[in-house]
Every structure is written in structure tokens, then in C-alpha cells.
Design an enzyme around this catalytic site. Structure first.
Site, PDB file in Angstrom:
ATOM      1  N   SER A   1       8.116 -40.828   5.736  1.00  0.00           N
ATOM      2  CA  SER A   1       7.780 -40.385   7.095  1.00  0.00           C
ATOM      3  C   SER A   1       6.797 -39.222   7.045  1.00  0.00           C
ATOM      4  O   SER A   1       5.814 -39.187   7.794  1.00  0.00           O
ATOM      5  CB  SER A   1       9.047 -39.973   7.846  1.00  0.00           C
ATOM      6  OG  SER A   1       9.901 -41.066   8.042  1.00  0.00           O
TER       7      SER A   1
ATOM      8  N   GLY B   1      15.468 -38.872   0.941  1.00  0.00           N
ATOM      9  CA  GLY B   1      15.302 -40.164   0.297  1.00  0.00           C
ATOM     10  C   GLY B   1      13.962 -40.787   0.649  1.00  0.00           C
ATOM     11  O   GLY B   1      13.071 -40.146   1.215  1.00  0.00           O
TER      12      GLY B   1
ATOM     13  N   GLU C   1       0.818  -1.207   0.000  1.00  0.00           N
ATOM     14  CA  GLU C   1       0.000   0.000   0.000  1.00  0.00           C
ATOM     15  C   GLU C   1       0.855   1.263   0.000  1.00  0.00           C
ATOM     16  O   GLU C   1       0.528   2.251  -0.664  1.00  0.00           O
ATOM     17  CB  GLU C   1      -0.926   0.004   1.223  1.00  0.00           C
ATOM     18  CG  GLU C   1      -1.908  -1.159   1.272  1.00  0.00           C
ATOM     19  CD  GLU C   1      -1.405  -2.356   2.058  1.00  0.00           C
ATOM     20  OE1 GLU C   1      -2.220  -2.985   2.747  1.00  0.00           O
ATOM     21  OE2 GLU C   1      -0.186  -2.664   1.982  1.00  0.00           O
TER      22      GLU C   1
ATOM     23  N   LEU D   1      22.539 -28.299  -2.056  1.00  0.00           N
ATOM     24  CA  LEU D   1      21.234 -27.672  -1.798  1.00  0.00           C
ATOM     25  C   LEU D   1      21.265 -26.169  -2.013  1.00  0.00           C
ATOM     26  O   LEU D   1      20.665 -25.395  -1.253  1.00  0.00           O
ATOM     27  CB  LEU D   1      20.741 -28.006  -0.379  1.00  0.00           C
ATOM     28  CG  LEU D   1      20.625 -29.487  -0.027  1.00  0.00           C
ATOM     29  CD1 LEU D   1      20.006 -29.650   1.360  1.00  0.00           C
ATOM     30  CD2 LEU D   1      19.830 -30.254  -1.057  1.00  0.00           C
TER      31      LEU D   1
END
Length: 353
Positions: A303, A297, A58, A217
Site C-alpha cells: 500500500s 506484512g 550552540e 515492537l
């Protein structure tokens, strides 16, 4: 909720959504917000939240208006409810009232408890006409990470893996094959993955992936902000020479042991008593992490799937065939998007609730 029947509202709100997306990867843990100011059917000001800690949408939109007197006769469109509290910047609701903008069209209310309807109430209390719900579904989808963070008290979770045409994510590797990932897709897919990383707050791998693949990564094939690297290493068995420990970008290792940290490398001690994933997610939430890529993996991915702790799954499928090896995870999801990447494909799924 007040209703407003102007067909033009959708057009201007869609433009505000376009602007908001320009802040992707730069505003977390804040939401992406876009703003358009319209006078007599003509856009006279635009803005978006560009970077965390800097001016809100804004403010940038109001500042872009050359003749501020027109604001008293204008309509302000904003994808998310204007804030009403003092954070790193002053309240946007106060700015709207200061310039006497008479009409405000809001895409969706802010789930953050410090706002959560207070901004709208403040505007209405001072005589401003506020219209809610314009393109609401699109505005919520835009900030699905932000909404998940504040409503579920955890990051928005994206499962990611690459699999062969016959459904394997890896070969059965012996120790002498550790250190390099098993490439399944192509260079264009790798670039797409690095772009995805630049859009998200953090990325997680488990001990086995760190040891077998030695991933960095990073976003070396893209530009932007690299995600926080997160590693699970319960017994501190990972070699210190791994790329994850090169201190180039912030990295957290969750472990059961007490280990001193160093610059860009933190060791967070947690109990490993069966609910370590929930503990990690809770800690990341406290750190303001809006989104998390799980790039582990089979064991780590399963999980999260078994716990139903995921929101999206992004599958990169290559043309290779392994015939045997580590099977890709199984899950139930709704296919939202497919993208061809030369001789590979990316499939985007959303978890079915």
C-alpha cells in the site's frame, strides 16, 4: 549566499556533524544539531543538542568555552541555522550576538517556518558575518527526517521487512500457526532492527501482522527510547491480550470505531474510505512524529509502495529458502548501503524520485 573559501571550514563542519549524530533518537521532534567554535584554527568549544527540551547545540558549545573573551575573535560552525524564535529555549541567534561572535558558518537553512532564514537575517542585521552552504548536502542528509517532516508535512517513512534467499517474507500460515513470527534472519539482525527502532519516532503494523506475529515492537535488545507503537485495526478485531496492548509503552490504534482509551493506549477514530494511510500520516505529523517504520506484512507494505509514500527501504535477507509462501514486495529504489550480519544481510535503499 556569501561564499567562503577556507578549506578548514569543511573539517570543522564535519566535526559538527559527528557531534550532531550523538543526539540520534533523543531529540525528536527537534533536529540533530552540532556546533564547533574555533579560535585561530583551534577548537575551543563543542556542543550538540542532547535531548528534546534541553539546551541547543550552540548553547552547549558556548558554555564549554573556558575563556569567553575568545568568542569575540572566533568562528562558530553549526550544522543548522541558529534559531531566532522563543520555543522551549531562548533564541540561539541572540546568544551568538550577546557574545559578539563575529563569524558564523552554517551548514544549511532551517526548513521550520518559524526560522527559515530568519536566524541568518537576524545575525547579518546585527553585523555578524554569516557563511552558508558548508557541507550542505551532508547536513541535509543528517536531518532528512526533519526536512521531510517540514517540507512534505508527513513523517520520513522507512519500509522494513525480512525475506528469504528466494524472496518470501512468510510461509502460508494457518490459524494454528498464529502468535509467533516466522524467523528468517538471525540474532544479529534482530539486534540491528532493535537499534533501528531506537533511532526512529514510531513504528506501524497492520491488523494481520499484529494477529499472526503478536509482535511487541520494542527495543528489548538495545538501549534508548522505544518508538511509538502504531496499529491499524479497522473493526477492532485484535485480541486484547496481544503484546502490543500490554500498556508498557505509548501505543495508538487507528480504527473506524469510537473506543475509550487508557494509559499508554489511545484509540484514534478515522474514516476508512480509501485514504486511511494519508489520514494516519497527517495525524502522526500533527503529533510531531518525524519518522515512521512500516513493519507490516505484504498488504500494508505494498500500500505504501503503490502510493509512493516511502523514503527508505531496509531489507533483511536471510539464508533460508521457503520455496513458496508470501512473496516479498517489489519496488524501485537506489541501493545506498549493504551490511553483512553473520549469515544474513541488510540492504538499504532510497526511493528514486
Amino acid at each position: 549566499m556569501m561564499e567562503r573559501g577556507f578549506e578548514a571550514d569543511e573539517k570543522f563542519m564535519l566535526r559538527a556533524i559527528e557531534l550532531a549524530r550523538l543526539g540520534m533518537g533523543a531529540v525528536s521532534p527537534n533536529p540533530m544539531v552540532g556546533c564547533v567554535i574555533v579560535h585561530n584554527g583551534v577548537i575551543i568549544g563543542e556542543g550538540y543538542h542532547c535531548k528534546f527540551g534541553m539546551a541547543h547545540a550552540e548553547v552547549n558549545a558556548v558554555n564549554s568555552v573556558k575563556n569567553k573573551e575568545l568568542l569575540k575573535e572566533s568562528t562558530l560552525y553549526v550544522t543548522l541555522e541558529p534559531c531566532s524564535h522563543h520555543g522551549k529555549t531562548p533564541p540561539c541567534a541572540d546568544l551568538i550576538l550577546l557574545h559578539q561572535i563575529p563569524d558564523v558558518v552554517v551548514g544549511t537553512r532551517d526548513p521550520f517556518k518559524e526560522v527559515a532564514g530568519n536566524g541568518i537575517a537576524k545575525l547579518r542585521g546585527e553585523g555578524c558575518r554569516v557563511w552558508e552552504g558548508c557541507c550542505e548536502e551532508k547536513c541535509v542528509e543528517l536531518n532528512r527526517r526533519f526536512f521531510t517532516c517540514h517540507q512534505k508535512r508527513r513523517p520520513f517513512i522507512i519500509l522494513k521487512w525480512a525475506q528469504t534467499a528466494d524472496g518470501f517474507i512468510d510461509i502460508d500460515r494457518s490459524h494454528e500457526h498464529y502468535g509467533q513470527p516466522t524467523w528468517i534472519t538471525n540474532d544479529l539482525s534482530r539486534i540491528a532492527v532493535h537499534k533501528m527502532r531506537s533511532d526512529e519516532s514510531a513504528i506501524l503494523v497492520g491488523t494481520n501482522t499484529a494477529k499472526k506475529d503478536n509482535p511487541s515492537l520494542t527495543i528489548r535488545d538495545w538501549s534508548g527510547n522505544p518508538p511509538l507503537r502504531v496499529v491499524i485495526d479497522r473493526e477492532m478485531k485484535l485480541p486484547t491480550g496481544l503484546s502490543l496492548f500490554d500498556l508498557s509503552i505509548p501505543t495508538i490504534v487507528y480504527t473506524s470505531l469510537e473506543v475509550p482509551g487508557k494509559h499508554n493506549l489511545e484509540f484514534k477514530q478515522i474514516p476508512f474510505n480509501g485514504n486511511e494511510i494519508e489520514l494516519i500520516l497527517a495525524d502522526l505529523h500533527k503529533r510531531g512524529i518525524l519518522s515512521l517504520i512500516v513493519e507490516g506484512g505484504q498488504k500494508l507494505l505494498n500500500s505504501f509502495i503503490d502510493l509512493e509514500l516511502w523514503d527508505e527501504a531496509r531489507l533483511f535477507i536471510g539464508k533460508n529458502i521457503f520455496h513458496s509462501g508470501v512473496k516479498a514486495p517489489h519496488f524501485n529504489g537506489s541501493l545506498l548501503k549493504t551490511e553483512e550480519l553473520d549469515d544474513s544481510w541488510m540492504f538499504l535503499f532510497r526511493r528514486v524520485l
